[in-house]
Scaffold this motif. Sequence first.
Motif, short mmCIF file in Angstrom:
data_model
loop_
_atom_site.label_atom_id
_atom_site.label_comp_id
_atom_site.label_asym_id
_atom_site.label_seq_id
_atom_site.Cartn_x
_atom_site.Cartn_y
_atom_site.Cartn_z
N GLU A 87 0.82 -1.22 0.00
CA GLU A 87 0.00 0.00 0.00
C GLU A 87 0.85 1.27 0.00
N ASP A 88 2.13 1.14 0.40
CA ASP A 88 3.02 2.31 0.43
C ASP A 88 3.53 2.68 -0.96
N LEU A 89 3.39 1.78 -1.92
CA LEU A 89 3.94 2.01 -3.25
C LEU A 89 2.96 2.80 -4.12
N ALA A 90 3.51 3.65 -4.96
CA ALA A 90 2.68 4.46 -5.86
C ALA A 90 2.40 3.69 -7.15
N LEU A 91 1.59 2.65 -7.04
CA LEU A 91 1.26 1.84 -8.21
C LEU A 91 0.17 2.53 -9.03
N PRO A 92 0.16 2.33 -10.34
CA PRO A 92 -0.90 2.92 -11.18
C PRO A 92 -2.28 2.47 -10.71
N PRO A 93 -3.30 3.32 -10.86
CA PRO A 93 -4.64 3.00 -10.35
C PRO A 93 -5.32 1.83 -11.06
N ASP A 94 -4.86 1.48 -12.27
CA ASP A 94 -5.52 0.40 -13.00
C ASP A 94 -4.91 -0.97 -12.72
N ILE A 95 -4.13 -1.06 -11.65
CA ILE A 95 -3.48 -2.32 -11.29
C ILE A 95 -4.43 -3.14 -10.40
N ASP A 96 -4.64 -4.39 -10.77
CA ASP A 96 -5.38 -5.32 -9.93
C ASP A 96 -4.40 -6.21 -9.17
N LYS A 97 -4.78 -6.58 -7.96
CA LYS A 97 -3.92 -7.43 -7.13
C LYS A 97 -4.62 -8.78 -6.91
N ILE A 98 -3.90 -9.85 -7.20
CA ILE A 98 -4.40 -11.20 -6.96
C ILE A 98 -3.53 -11.82 -5.87
N TYR A 99 -4.17 -12.16 -4.76
CA TYR A 99 -3.43 -12.67 -3.61
C TYR A 99 -3.40 -14.20 -3.64
N THR A 100 -2.21 -14.76 -3.49
CA THR A 100 -2.03 -16.20 -3.39
C THR A 100 -1.37 -16.50 -2.05
N PRO A 101 -1.30 -17.77 -1.64
CA PRO A 101 -0.69 -18.08 -0.34
C PRO A 101 0.77 -17.64 -0.21
N SER A 102 1.50 -17.57 -1.34
CA SER A 102 2.93 -17.27 -1.25
C SER A 102 3.35 -15.96 -1.89
N ALA A 103 2.46 -15.31 -2.62
CA ALA A 103 2.84 -14.09 -3.33
C ALA A 103 1.59 -13.29 -3.70
N THR A 104 1.83 -12.07 -4.19
CA THR A 104 0.76 -11.24 -4.73
C THR A 104 1.09 -10.93 -6.18
N LEU A 105 0.16 -11.20 -7.07
CA LEU A 105 0.37 -10.93 -8.49
C LEU A 105 -0.20 -9.56 -8.84
N LEU A 106 0.56 -8.79 -9.59
CA LEU A 106 0.11 -7.48 -10.06
C LEU A 106 -0.34 -7.63 -11.51
N VAL A 107 -1.61 -7.29 -11.77
CA VAL A 107 -2.21 -7.55 -13.08
C VAL A 107 -2.69 -6.24 -13.69
N ARG A 108 -2.36 -6.06 -14.95
CA ARG A 108 -2.86 -4.91 -15.71
C ARG A 108 -3.38 -5.41 -17.06
N LYS A 109 -4.62 -5.07 -17.35
CA LYS A 109 -5.25 -5.49 -18.60
C LYS A 109 -5.15 -7.01 -18.79
N GLU A 110 -5.46 -7.71 -17.70
CA GLU A 110 -5.52 -9.18 -17.68
C GLU A 110 -4.17 -9.85 -17.92
N LYS A 111 -3.08 -9.09 -17.78
CA LYS A 111 -1.74 -9.66 -17.92
C LYS A 111 -0.93 -9.41 -16.65
N VAL A 112 -0.26 -10.46 -16.20
CA VAL A 112 0.59 -10.33 -15.01
C VAL A 112 1.87 -9.60 -15.41
N PHE A 113 2.15 -8.49 -14.74
CA PHE A 113 3.39 -7.77 -15.04
C PHE A 113 4.29 -7.63 -13.81
#
Length: 526
Positions: A87-113
């Motif tokens: 939450e401290d990072l200035a990520l672009p507003p169109d970024i979706d976060k997918i939470y998994t047991p071991s990591a968080t995936l950052l997704v933009r336009k349905e692609k993991v970046f």
Amino acid sequence: MEDSLDKSLIYLIPDWNENTELEEDRVFTLSKFFSKEGYQNKVLLTNPIPFLRYKLNGSGHTYNNIVRVFDVLQNIKTDMGHPLSLEDLALPPDIDKIYTPSATLLVRKEKVFGKVSYNDYGFMSKIRYLQSDGSFIDEVYDDRGFVSEKHYLNKKYEVYKIKYFNELGENSVSQIGKDLIIEKKGNNFLKDKYTSLDEAMREVLHYVMEESTHKQSDHDISIVTTTEKKIIQQTQGLAYKGKMIRIITDRLEEDREEAELIVDTRTRMSKNKVQNYIPIFLPQLNLGVSDSTAQMQIYCKISSIHPQEDKIVASMIQKVIKDEQLSLIFEIDDFKSMERAKFTQKLIIESYFEVSIDSTEYLKVEKYITAKREKQLFTQDVEAVRELQDSSDWSKYVGAVNANLRIDYIYQPDSAMIEDALNSARIYLDLEDKYNMLRHSKAISAGIPIISKHTSDFITDGKNGFTLKDSNDEKELEDFIDYFIYNLRNWNKALVHNVNIIEQHESDNIIRKWREIITKKYEEKN
């Protein structure tokens, strides 16, 4: 007479990194020992460890006597701050976060970046960003609340460049291949470019030592290191008034420094012809309760299971199955080997009791016995096995369940878990690939005999343990186990012998050895 250690400042220089098991590290153990005994010591770290404060706290060591030499290289001035969160990072507003047991995936336009990784302390430690050309950039986070490193990787995940940053976000140093480029030159560097990180670190270490020598002019400075090649190269030619002491580890590299050599295990003395023996991993009186428990537990430590260990594992399982007084705990470093041991256990128990562990009947009996032991037996548990209790197979299922419950496994245990397991163990069986002196000292602390495939500083054959002549000899191993398991007098003698060993390793005796080493230098000077 003034204590020679009272007027000496001891600098310890280890080769720690973020993966170092501090509890098993000689320099870490020495620093804790000196601090406990009230002697001034500083640990000079020449590698970056982003979550150093949490790593030290997890091992019960103070941060106050740590000097982060790599901070000088990075031009970091702060020791304060808190770990960053996503939450401290200035990520672009169109970024979706997918939470998994071991990591968080950052997704933009349905692609993991991007992929956010977390460390053992629960904090964000790294984000890997996928670039448009298929390469990657890893941002490494420091526990003081900033990006401390950026690693640039090609499509094959090979690092070709590293940039180091300070708390202000300034790129202070870059590493391209082996070359180190000083991006923000300060007074600590004589050159703009170095042929290796070690070369630059040696210069920074010399600067830190010169500063310390100037500030501590009334102290004699003793430097304690190990004999790894990297540490010897970094510490040759340091400016200090005192003594260089090197603890011989697995190998002794060429050293131009006039150093006092120390061994902490007698098993290395004949190889290196060094007479200065000072143990570092000291047994402490922490006697277990295995003599007052119904089950006689064997603690078996194995690095990995090869074909020759298969027979030993099978024989140990069979021994426990046949004797209901025995229980067994396996600590196996390799996860696949641990699963292999569990499968071997399953096959042996199924064959011995002529039951299927996967059957519904077995699972019902297991639930019934477990609930009864825990005094949480419900009516439905009793009803589930009522018909089976009247059958001829009941004793087979009960025997299989009880045998399974007497065999346990621990994987990558911390120090507290190990000590807890040793506290209830009757024997420590060491089948590791390498001699682990710390583990032997913990077994001695618990007062239990050791049976080992390695020559040990702590074992006197026939008194408090045995050294296996052939670790694949099942008969020899069983005879040694029986010697202590089924003869209480032999076990009690081992306990008395272990207490004597603990007394020989009391801190006063060890401090006297260190005092003699340092005093010898002063006498030579005078």
